[in-house]
Design an enzyme around this catalytic site. Structure first.
Site, PDB file in Angstrom:
ATOM      1  N   HIS A 136     -10.392  -9.749  32.034  1.00  0.00           N
ATOM      2  CA  HIS A 136     -10.604 -10.639  30.890  1.00  0.00           C
ATOM      3  C   HIS A 136      -9.286 -10.906  30.173  1.00  0.00           C
ATOM      4  O   HIS A 136      -8.311 -10.182  30.374  1.00  0.00           O
ATOM      5  CB  HIS A 136     -11.537  -9.975  29.873  1.00  0.00           C
ATOM      6  CG  HIS A 136     -12.901  -9.663  30.393  1.00  0.00           C
ATOM      7  ND1 HIS A 136     -13.972 -10.483  30.187  1.00  0.00           N
ATOM      8  CD2 HIS A 136     -13.351  -8.613  31.122  1.00  0.00           C
ATOM      9  CE1 HIS A 136     -15.048  -9.952  30.765  1.00  0.00           C
ATOM     10  NE2 HIS A 136     -14.698  -8.818  31.343  1.00  0.00           N
ATOM     11  N   TYR A 179     -14.571  -3.467  26.247  1.00  0.00           N
ATOM     12  CA  TYR A 179     -13.730  -3.244  27.429  1.00  0.00           C
ATOM     13  C   TYR A 179     -13.310  -1.783  27.574  1.00  0.00           C
ATOM     14  O   TYR A 179     -13.174  -1.073  26.579  1.00  0.00           O
ATOM     15  CB  TYR A 179     -12.447  -4.090  27.329  1.00  0.00           C
ATOM     16  CG  TYR A 179     -12.657  -5.542  26.980  1.00  0.00           C
ATOM     17  CD1 TYR A 179     -13.310  -6.402  27.867  1.00  0.00           C
ATOM     18  CD2 TYR A 179     -12.190  -6.055  25.771  1.00  0.00           C
ATOM     19  CE1 TYR A 179     -13.496  -7.746  27.544  1.00  0.00           C
ATOM     20  CE2 TYR A 179     -12.370  -7.401  25.442  1.00  0.00           C
ATOM     21  CZ  TYR A 179     -13.021  -8.240  26.329  1.00  0.00           C
ATOM     22  OH  TYR A 179     -13.197  -9.557  26.013  1.00  0.00           O
ATOM     23  N   HIS A 181     -13.615 -12.898  34.869  1.00  0.00           N
ATOM     24  CA  HIS A 181     -14.848 -13.153  34.121  1.00  0.00           C
ATOM     25  C   HIS A 181     -15.403 -14.547  34.471  1.00  0.00           C
ATOM     26  O   HIS A 181     -16.603 -14.764  34.549  1.00  0.00           O
ATOM     27  CB  HIS A 181     -14.514 -13.056  32.622  1.00  0.00           C
ATOM     28  CG  HIS A 181     -15.694 -13.121  31.711  1.00  0.00           C
ATOM     29  ND1 HIS A 181     -15.568 -13.257  30.355  1.00  0.00           N
ATOM     30  CD2 HIS A 181     -17.024 -13.081  31.960  1.00  0.00           C
ATOM     31  CE1 HIS A 181     -16.773 -13.298  29.806  1.00  0.00           C
ATOM     32  NE2 HIS A 181     -17.666 -13.182  30.762  1.00  0.00           N
ATOM     33  N   LYS A 226     -16.883 -19.511  31.277  1.00  0.00           N
ATOM     34  CA  LYS A 226     -15.618 -19.340  30.553  1.00  0.00           C
ATOM     35  C   LYS A 226     -14.417 -19.424  31.501  1.00  0.00           C
ATOM     36  O   LYS A 226     -14.544 -19.149  32.694  1.00  0.00           O
ATOM     37  CB  LYS A 226     -15.605 -17.982  29.852  1.00  0.00           C
ATOM     38  CG  LYS A 226     -16.658 -17.919  28.769  1.00  0.00           C
ATOM     39  CD  LYS A 226     -16.732 -16.562  28.125  1.00  0.00           C
ATOM     40  CE  LYS A 226     -17.871 -16.587  27.118  1.00  0.00           C
ATOM     41  NZ  LYS A 226     -18.231 -15.307  26.592  1.00  0.00           N
ATOM     42  N   CYS A 266     -11.898 -17.535  31.117  1.00  0.00           N
ATOM     43  CA  CYS A 266     -11.407 -16.150  31.100  1.00  0.00           C
ATOM     44  C   CYS A 266     -11.207 -15.601  32.509  1.00  0.00           C
ATOM     45  O   CYS A 266     -12.113 -15.716  33.318  1.00  0.00           O
ATOM     46  CB  CYS A 266     -12.436 -15.303  30.338  1.00  0.00           C
ATOM     47  SG  CYS A 266     -12.012 -13.577  30.168  1.00  0.00           S
TER      48      CYS A 266
HETATM   49 ZN    ZN Z   1     -13.872 -12.443  29.504  1.00  0.00          ZN
END
Ligand code: ZN
Length: 223
Positions: free
Chosen positions: A15, A44, A114, A120, A122
């Site tokens: 991420h 995380y 991600h 996303k 990400c």
């Molecule tokens: Zn993420």
């Protein structure tokens, strides 16, 4: 850097923190954001600062809160950064070291952005290139990779159908890139049907050796 947790791990997700501010460059800031969102702790397990410093977040014995619907059996690493050009070489080096250490502890584990399981962007930077991942998300720099592992086993893998359970179902779920629980339930059934439809095969949900082989040959994609 990494001590293998007792819970099962199949995948590692990468991420980004979606911020380039220097005062956000620490795990405790991310933790405060996550607590404000109602999480019990930072989501995380690892946080990598711009200077490459590795910080430890959530206990790795605990499931992360980082990839909605895909948290089970995963580790989550967050790199501080928002714009691709602002990630640093020091961060990439730490990420690589951490990834190699994690990988050494498992027979086959894969690394993913991600973005692979959400809409996303990400983690924004090209993690496939940074970690030198193959199409299953295995580190190419190591000999152990999911691709040869499954290829050599394809003919020995059992036929599976709705209701099947166990390690081979977990492997199937990895290849389909869906939630891994070792139970061939409705989601696995839907995914295998979707996969077979794309291959122009009769769309039953039965998995036989020719289906295993096609799954191995296919690109990493979520069905
Ligand atoms: Zn993420």
């Amino acid at each position: 850097m990494f001590t293998k947790p007792s819970r099962k791990i199949h995948r590692v997700f990468i991420h980004c923190s979606a911020s380039d501010h220097a005062h956000h460059d620490n795990a405790s800031t991310i933790k405060s954001w996550h607590l404000a969102r109602g999480f019990s702790d930072v989501g995380y397990h690892f946080f990598i600062q711009k200077d490459g410093t590795l910080e430890y977040g959530r206990d790795i014995e605990k499931t992360p809160a980082a990839q909605k619907g895909h948290n089970l059996y995963t580790l989550a690493i967050c790199m501080h950064g928002l714009k691709e050009e602002n990630f640093t070489q020091a961060q990439f080096e730490t990420l690589n070291k951490l990834a190699v250490q994690i990988e050494h502890n498992y027979e086959n584990i894969s690394f993913h952005g991600h973005c692979e399981i959400s809409k996303k962007a990400c983690p924004v930077f090209n993690y496939n290139q940074v970690l030198d991942l193959d199409r299953y998300g295995s580190l190419n720099k190591n000999d152990i990779s999911l691709t040869p592992l499954v290829s050599t086993k394809a003919d020995d893998l059992p036929d599976l159908k709705l209701g099947s359970r166990g390690e081979s179902v977990e492997l199937l779920q990895r290849l389909l890139f869906i939630k891994i629980d070792g139970i061939f339930g409705p989601q696995t059934s839907r995914s295998i049907k979707a996969f077979k439809k794309l291959q122009n095969l009769y769309t039953s949900d039965v998995v036989k050796s020719y289906v295993w082989r096609l799954l191995v040959e296919n690109e990493k994609i979520s069905y």
